[in-house]
Enzyme design. Structure first.
Site, PDB file in Angstrom:
ATOM      1  CG  ASP A  39      -2.161  -0.979   1.141  1.00 48.27           C
ATOM      2  OD1 ASP A  39      -1.825  -1.953   0.482  1.00 48.27           O
ATOM      3  OD2 ASP A  39      -2.812  -1.047   1.952  1.00 48.27           O
ATOM      4  CE  LYS A  88      -5.014   1.849   3.141  1.00 45.64           C
ATOM      5  NZ  LYS A  88      -3.848   1.139   3.699  1.00 45.64           N
ATOM      6  CE  LYS A 120      -6.555  -1.605   3.178  1.00 45.16           C
ATOM      7  NZ  LYS A 120      -5.260  -2.147   3.358  1.00 45.16           N
TER       8      LYS A 120
END
Length: 228
Positions: free
Chosen positions: A104, A166, A195
Site C-alpha cells: 500500500d 484506497k 479499499k
C-alpha cells in the site's frame, strides 16, 4: 443476537465472509514486535484477508503467516507520500524481497494538489514496476483532495497499472466515507479494487463501505467488526 450479528444477518454475510474483506492493520508508531505477533495470531484465528504493517515488521509477519492463507501487506512511503520516487521504489523492492505479497503506497499528495499529474502517474507506475506481480494499492488520502482531484487520482492510478485505490492512511484527520468509496468505485469501475480505510470501526461501518463498492476494508478494529 448482538447488534453486529443482526447487521450481518440482514446483509447475508457471515462473519467469516466479512473477515475476507479485512486487512487487519497495525500501523501505530509505538507498535512493538509483540503487538505485531498478536495481530498475526488474531488474523489467523479469524481468517482475515491480510495483515498490514510498517516495513520494519514485514519479515516478522511473513514468517508468522507462512502457510496460513493470510496475506502479508506492507505500507510504503507512509503516511505522507512525500519522499522521492527512487526511495519509494527501493522501499517497495525491499518489502517484496522480504516476502510481502501486497503493498500500500501513498501518492505524492502535494504534487497531486499542484496539478503535476504526470509526476503522480509516473510515481505510481515506478512503484508498480518495482512490485511486479505483487498487488499494489494506492492511497489517495481523500480527506485532503477535492472530488475532482479524487477522480483524477483514481484515473492516474488506473493508468499507472495499480491494482487498487484506497481512501486513507488514517493519519489525516478523517478517513473513509461512503461518498468517497462510491465516487472511487464509479471512477475505476470493475477494473480495480477499492479499499476503504480509516475510521471503519463497526460492523455497520464495514457493511456500508461494502455496499458503496469497497472490495477491501482496512481496520484495526477488525474483531469488533466481525462481531467476535
Amino acid at each position: 443476537m448482538s447488534k453486529s450479528e443482526l447487521s450481518l444477518a440482514s446483509s447475508n454475510l457471515a462473519p467469516a465472509d466479512l473477515a475476507q474483506y479485512i486487512d487487519h492493520t497495525i500501523l501505530r508508531p509505538d507498535a512493538t514486535p509483540a503487538d505485531v505477533s498478536a495481530i498475526c495470531d488474531e488474523a489467523i484465528k479469524h481468517n482475515f484477508k491480510a495483515v498490514c504493517v510498517n516495513p520494519i515488521f514485514i519479515p516478522r509477519i511473513v514468517d508468522h503467516l507462512a502457510g496460513t492463507g493470510v496475506a502479508a501487506c506492507s505500507v510504503i512511503n507512509f503516511p505522507f507520500g512525500a519522499t522521492s520516487t527512487a526511495m519509494k521504489v527501493a522501499e517497495a523492492e525491499w518489502v517484496v524481497a522480504q516476502g510481502a505479497i501486497e503493498v500500500d503506497m501513498v501518492i505524492p499528495i502535494g504534487l497531486m494538489k499542484s496539478g503535476n499529474f504526470d509526476a503522480v502517474r509516473d510515481d505510481i507506475a515506478a512503484v508498480k514496476a518495482a512490485c511486479g506481480n505483487t498487488l499494489l494499492k494506492v492511497i489517495l488520502e481523500t480527506a485532503l483532495l477535492s472530488d475532482d482531484e479524487k477522480i483524477t487520482a483514481c484515473n492516474l492510478s488506473k493508468e499507472a497499472g495499480a491494482d487498487f485505490v484506497k481512501t486513507s492512511t488514517g493519519f489525516a484527520g478523517s478517513g473513509a466515507t461512503v461518498a468517497d468509496v462510491m465516487l472511487m468505485r464509479r471512477t475505476v469501475g470493475n477494473a480495480m479494487g477499492v479499499k476503504a480505510s480509516g475510521g471503519v470501526r463497526t460492523t455497520e461501518d464495514a457493511l456500508r463501505m461494502i455496499e458503496a463498492g469497497a472490495s477491501r476494508i482496512g481496520a484495526s478494529a477488525s474483531i469488533s467488526i466481525i462481531g467476535r
